[in-house]
Design a protein around this motif. Structure first.
Motif, mmCIF file in Angstrom:
data_model
loop_
_atom_site.group_PDB
_atom_site.id
_atom_site.type_symbol
_atom_site.label_atom_id
_atom_site.label_comp_id
_atom_site.label_asym_id
_atom_site.label_seq_id
_atom_site.Cartn_x
_atom_site.Cartn_y
_atom_site.Cartn_z
ATOM 1 N N SER A 176 22.354 -50.355 -21.759
ATOM 2 C CA SER A 176 22.086 -49.848 -23.103
ATOM 3 C C SER A 176 22.746 -48.491 -23.317
ATOM 4 N N LYS B 293 12.115 -44.457 -21.204
ATOM 5 C CA LYS B 293 11.365 -45.706 -21.496
ATOM 6 C C LYS B 293 10.884 -46.493 -20.282
ATOM 7 N N ASP C 129 15.448 -51.542 -25.422
ATOM 8 C CA ASP C 129 16.860 -51.159 -25.387
ATOM 9 C C ASP C 129 17.238 -50.149 -26.475
ATOM 10 N N GLU D 298 23.960 -57.334 -25.492
ATOM 11 C CA GLU D 298 23.484 -56.906 -24.167
ATOM 12 C C GLU D 298 22.471 -57.905 -23.642
HETATM 13 MG MG LIG Z 1 18.980 -52.106 -21.776
#
Ligand SMILES: [Mg+2]
Ligand SMILES: Nc1nc2c(ncn2[C@@H]2O[C@H](COP(=O)(O)OP(=O)(O)OP(=O)(O)O)[C@@H](O)[C@H]2O)c(=O)[nH]1
Lengths: 309, 554, 135
Positions: free
Chosen positions: A57, B552, A93, A142
């Motif tokens: 990402s 994240k 992502d 992706e």
């Molecule tokens: Mg990713």
């Protein structure tokens, strides 16, 4: 239909809704796909795959920035796995693709692989089609290279980037994972960490050993996605692969292959969906029991599913 | 402490005793608030490995298990330090005076989110946040107001600030200069613990590399110029608040501490020069014995590593001093008065664990900022523990308890296991990049939540003993909207009034220090003195160092 | 195919307390929803753009810094400006009861405060979703 009109006018809400409809397998979505099909085939399509956390990402974010600087619009579809236990998914992502969040010419969509009965191939390829038809100059997909999903989008993109990291083990493992076959470009990301050089050399040697006759030898590049190091080289490699495809009618070949793969996968989809509909899931459970009780063999059970219950 | 014959005998007796007992396992599961299994009955068997001299010793002596100081609370009571800050500098200044009058012995400053994240009050990102969960500080002007009427040579001030810690320290030193107090006499603490920000609290600005450099600059500068200042408050508090277990809090906090020690040594400092000014900050959660054991284990682990691994020699480098705050995450919005009771038990565990200073939460903190009444009760709680319960009369009074000693040892072993794991991942920063801590913490948080929802864990007023038609009867403190407007206005005036040439120059000097390898502290001080704003200073560093993004991890 | 509920879990504002947001995100995932997590420190504009592109059914906002009275209404307003309709907006965090009514008026359908079990949030979203489907 109103949605199609809005889609054609470049309304991103219409694009977003169209993707939802297609993703959910709605008839409206199919109709829309059919309607915009003539507008497809213009986008530069790039696939990016590799193990979880490899930096895909972050690399996509770098690609977005580079292509935007060159004045091109970008569409991204990022696929993450659905939990096989709960059917839910956490899609993260986007977090790494936000440096151009305010840019209306960038559109990022997260997608879950959904159930194994669904088939990602069709849905993700459809979303790529939609982004293409919407007029995105570059479309990037992706996927995580753990299951089958990465092989699914390979057919729908011009160029597949395989991202690995120094920690991915040695090049033999990469080969075993089947990534050798699908890579048009290898990226060793996190080159700021130890072992990137070794990985690059190992992969290069492995690629040179292949006895296949080929005129495209996948380059192996090092990047640091977080700092942008190596990004220009990656963009160059992408351009070169594009040029390579443009020569000797390779692009026509690619298109034939892509369309064929799409038709085949749609057929499979249709067959699969149709097959499991007619009460066969329940029958399957029953047969599982019989196989476990050693009353049938698995092959026998499969045959039984084909004959009417 | 017992010979093996004796242990064997006791073990046999225990088995016989147990045989005749009815089975109570259905009433369980019995585990700590962290999910660690709990013994039904402890005997000498559980402490069979314990060696008094080696593992416990005496207060103020290696390995400091029994206390950081020989005299402990008879020599000096813990500092009652209530964290406060809200609204404008003038508002918080009034609260400071109020607390000092009520008998508080140290100041502790909470900053608002824009200050914590390095944005000026007039920045677009600050909209709606100015003065909300802490005091808004933009420049030296605000800092002067904040400490008006408070002689800096006579109070010790703790500042909960991390990414911009160097700047707030520079502002504090500059206020001292204006009051005629030399930096060598300033006493206090900056939290300055960026590693736990990446792990848990998530108020970061720069990537880890430059952040660690700022910290080593502070260590070097303070060693020379602000020798009484606590340069890093190595914090487990926020790790726990983010949902970790007690063991994770202990292990991750100490791992962070060791990472700072290693960074200091790598920057060429002598460990005994800077380690004495490192302090710690832990959470006091509800599981009474687990918490007390945690503090004791922390002292022992720190001392052992500092001595054996880092070769520290001064007792001040080996002794772990710590501040404690009761667990905000243990408070409930339902029946908030019950929080007074929770806080009292938590505070008691901190005192029995030998804390050097303590903040007790106010009952209304899950609802809003604490009101004066709630703050007073919270402070009174500490005063009651100190003056009425008698628990502070004997040092480390629970030592020798089979349960407590076995818990202490178990936590130490668990922490050592975590250290090995972190090491195998390549150290704290590499493990951070891989999301190790973040994932461990969020999983623990999720497990805890699920346990409550399944009623495997009871929280009074939340999933049991619920009062359905509860009517909240608590006065809440509200921050006036005009705090933001006024602050923005003041800032505008300041930007016009100050010597902008000097500001520009000092910022450029900072830029070249940041780009090179000179210590940045003197440059921060110059910027502070000429009323450069925090946001302007941080912007220079953002350009030089880049920004950190949420990785994240779930 | 079963229609999945898509939820954007977003943290506007500057505070970094993502424990609640992550617990809720995990719970929604375990309840079979598709959760798009935006990460910390998002601007209202960024959140709205994400909601638009992801075509989510629900936006869940979490703020613990006290800035909800400014940030929540701003996000609802920007969503309306972007032409979004029929999206459920819910909020969570340290939000005094006195503020709930105001936020509801501004379009934040429901506010969950600390201690709200995640099952309550899951149920709320599901029943809203069912109701929407039938109209
Ligand atoms: Mg990713
Ligand atoms: N040190 C270093 N870290 C990187 C680099 N590229 C990405 N990262 C970090 O690696 C982590 C994962 O990056 P992502 O871009 O989310 O990786 P991903 O492959 O898309 O991950 P998934 O989609 O979850 O499979 C993040 O914390 C990034 O900051 C790099 O070149 N060097």
């Amino acid at each position: 239909m109103d949605l199609i009109k809005r889609f054609r006018k470049g309304d991103r809400l219409a694009l977003a809704r169209a993707i939802t409809l297609v993703e959910n397998g709605m008839q409206e979505g199919r109709d829309l796909l059919d309607a915009v099909h003539p507008q497809t085939g213009k986008a530069r399509r790039i696939g990016i795959t590799g193990p979880p956390g490899a930096g895909k990402s972050t690399l996509v974010d770098g690609l977005i920035q580079s292509y935007r600087k060159a004045g091109q619009s970008v569409g991204v579809v990022a696929v993450d796995p659905t939990s096989p236990f709960t059917g839910g998914a956490l899609l993260g992502d986007r977090i790494r693709m936000q440096s151009r969040w305010a840019d209306r010419r960038v559109f990022v969509r997260s997608m879950a692989t959904r159930g194994s009965w669904g088939g990602l191939a069709a849905a993700a390829a459809d979303v790529i089609e939609l982004l293409d038809a919407f007029g995105k100059d570059v479309v990037i997909a992706e996927t995580v290279g753990v299951g089958q999903s990465e092989f699914d989008v390979v057919d729908a993109v011009h160029t597949t980037i395989v991202v690995i990291v120094p920690e991915s083990g040695d090049s033999i493992q990469v080969m075993k994972a089947g990534l050798m076959e699908i890579a048009d470009i290898f990226v060793v990301n996190k080159a700021d960490r130890e072992g990137a050089g070794d990985m690059e050399t190992g992969l290069g040697a492995m690629l040179d050993m292949r006895d296949r006759e080929e005129d495209w030898r996948p380059p192996v590049l090092q990047t640091v996605a977080t700092s942008g190091e190596g990004m220009p080289t990656l963009i160059d490699a992408l351009a070169q692969h594009r040029e390579y495809l443009a020569k000797e009618s390779r692009i026509e070949e690619w298109e034939r292959k892509a369309v064929r793969a799409r038709i085949v996968s749609l057929v499979h989809e249709e067959l699969r969906a149709g097959f499991w509909k007619q009460g066969r899931q329940a029958r399957l459970e029953q047969l599982v029991g019989e196989v476990l009780a050693r009353e049938r063999t698995p092959g026998d059970a499969a045959q039984a599913l084909f004959s009417p219950a | 402490m017992f010979d093996s014959e004796e242990i064997k005998r006791i073990s046999g007796q225990k088995k016989r005793w147990q045989k005749d007992l009815p089975d109570c396992s259905a009433a369980g599961p019995f585990e700590t608030v962290s999910g660690a299994p709990v013994e039904f009955l402890c005997t000498p068997e559980d402490v069979r490995e314990l060696d008094y001299t080696r593992d416990l010793g005496f207060p103020g002596m290696y390995p400091y298990t029994r206390g950081a100081y020989g005299t402990m609370y008879r020599g000096r009571q813990w500092t009652m330090r209530q964290f406060s800050g809200f609204g404008s500098a003038a508002d918080t200044n009034r609260r400071f005076h109020f607390l000092l009058e009520k008998g508080q012995t140290g100041l502790s400053t909470a900053f608002d989110m824009p200050t914590i994240m390095g944005f000026d009050s007039d920045h677009a990102r600050s909209l709606g946040e100015v003065g909300k969960c802490g005091v808004a500080i933009d420049s030296l002007e605000d800092m002067e107001t904040l400490f008006r009427g408070i002689p800096l040579d006579r109070v010790s001030t703790s500042m909960t600030i991390n990414a911009p810690a160097a700047i707030l320290l520079a502002l504090y030193i500059a206020v001292g200069e204006k009051q005629g107090v030399p930096s060598a006499r300033l006493q206090g603490t900056i939290q300055n613990d960026i590693l736990k920000e990446y792990m848990a609290q998530k108020s970061w600005i720069f990537p880890p590399g430059p952040s660690m450099r700022i910290i080593t600059d502070i260590l070097a500068f303070c060693t020379e110029h602000v020798p009484k200042w606590n340069t890093i408050s190595i914090s487990g508090y926020h790790i726990r608040e983010a949902g970790s277990t007690a063991l994770q809090e202990l292990a991750f906090t100490l791992a962070d501490g060791f990472a700072y020690v290693e960074a200091g040594i790598a920057a060429g400092l002598d460990v005994d020069d800077f380690a004495p000014r490192l302090s710690h900050f832990f959470n006091a959660h509800l599981d009474f014995f687990e918490e007390i054991a945690k503090y004791r284990a922390a002292r022992r682990i720190w001392a052992r590593h500092m001595k054996e691994k880092y070769g520290a020699k001064k007792p001040e480098s080996l002794r772990l001093r710590f501040h404690t705050q009761t667990a905000g995450c243990s408070l409930t919005a339902q029946q908030p008065e019950n929080n007074i009771v929770r806080t009292a038990f938590e505070a008691l565990s901190a005192v029995l664990g030998g804390t050097q200073s303590l903040h007790t939460n106010s009952m209304d903190e899950t609802l809003a900022l604490p009101s004066e009444k709630a703050v007073t009760i919270a402070l009174r709680t500490q005063q009651i523990i100190a003056s009425e319960t008698g628990v502070a009369n004997t040092v480390d009074p629970l030592a020798g308890s089979y349960l407590l000693e076995s818990l202490t040892s178990r936590l130490e072993q668990g922490a050592e296991e975590y250290f090995r794991k972190i090491e195998s991942l390549g150290g704290v920063i590499a493990a951070l990049e891989k999301g190790f801590f973040q994932t461990e913490i969020s999983r623990a948080a999720y497990r805890y939540q699920l346990a409550i929802e399944k009623k495997a864990r009871i929280v009074v007023g939340v999933n049991e003993y619920v009062q359905p038609d509860e009517n909240l009867d608590i006065d809440l403190l509200e921050i006036d909207r005009c705090v933001e407007e006024d602050q923005v206005k003041r800032l505008k005036v300041l930007r016009e009034r100050r010597d902008n040439g000097a500001v520009g120059q000092s910022l450029e000097a900072l830029r070249s220090a940041a780009g090179g390898s000179d210590n940045m502290m003197p440059r921060f001080l110059d910027c502070a003195r000429c009323y450069a704003t925090e946001g302007e200073i941080i912007d220079v560093l953002r350009e030089e160092f880049g920004e950190y993004k949420d990785p994240k991890f779930f | 195919m079963d229609r999945k509920i898509r939820v954007l879990v977003a943290k506007p504002g500057l505070d970094g307390h993502d424990r609640g947001a992550k617990v809720v995100a995990s719970a929604l995932r375990d309840a079979g929803m598709e959760v798009i997590y935006t990460g910390l420190h998002q601007t209202p504009e960024g959140i709205v753009e994400a909601a638009v592109q992801e075509d989510v059914d629900v936006v869940g906002l979490s703020v613990l810094s006290g800035a909800h009275m400014t940030l929540f209404p701003r996000i609802v307003e920007l969503l309306r400006e972007a032409g979004v309709e029929g999206m459920l907006i819910i909020g969570g965090g340290i939000i005094p009861a006195d503020d709930h009514e105001f936020l509801r008026e501004k379009g934040v359908e429901k506010v969950f405060t600390p201690g709200a079990p995640t099952s309550e949030i899951v149920d709320y979203i599901r029943s809203w979703f069912e109701k929407r489907k039938t109209v």
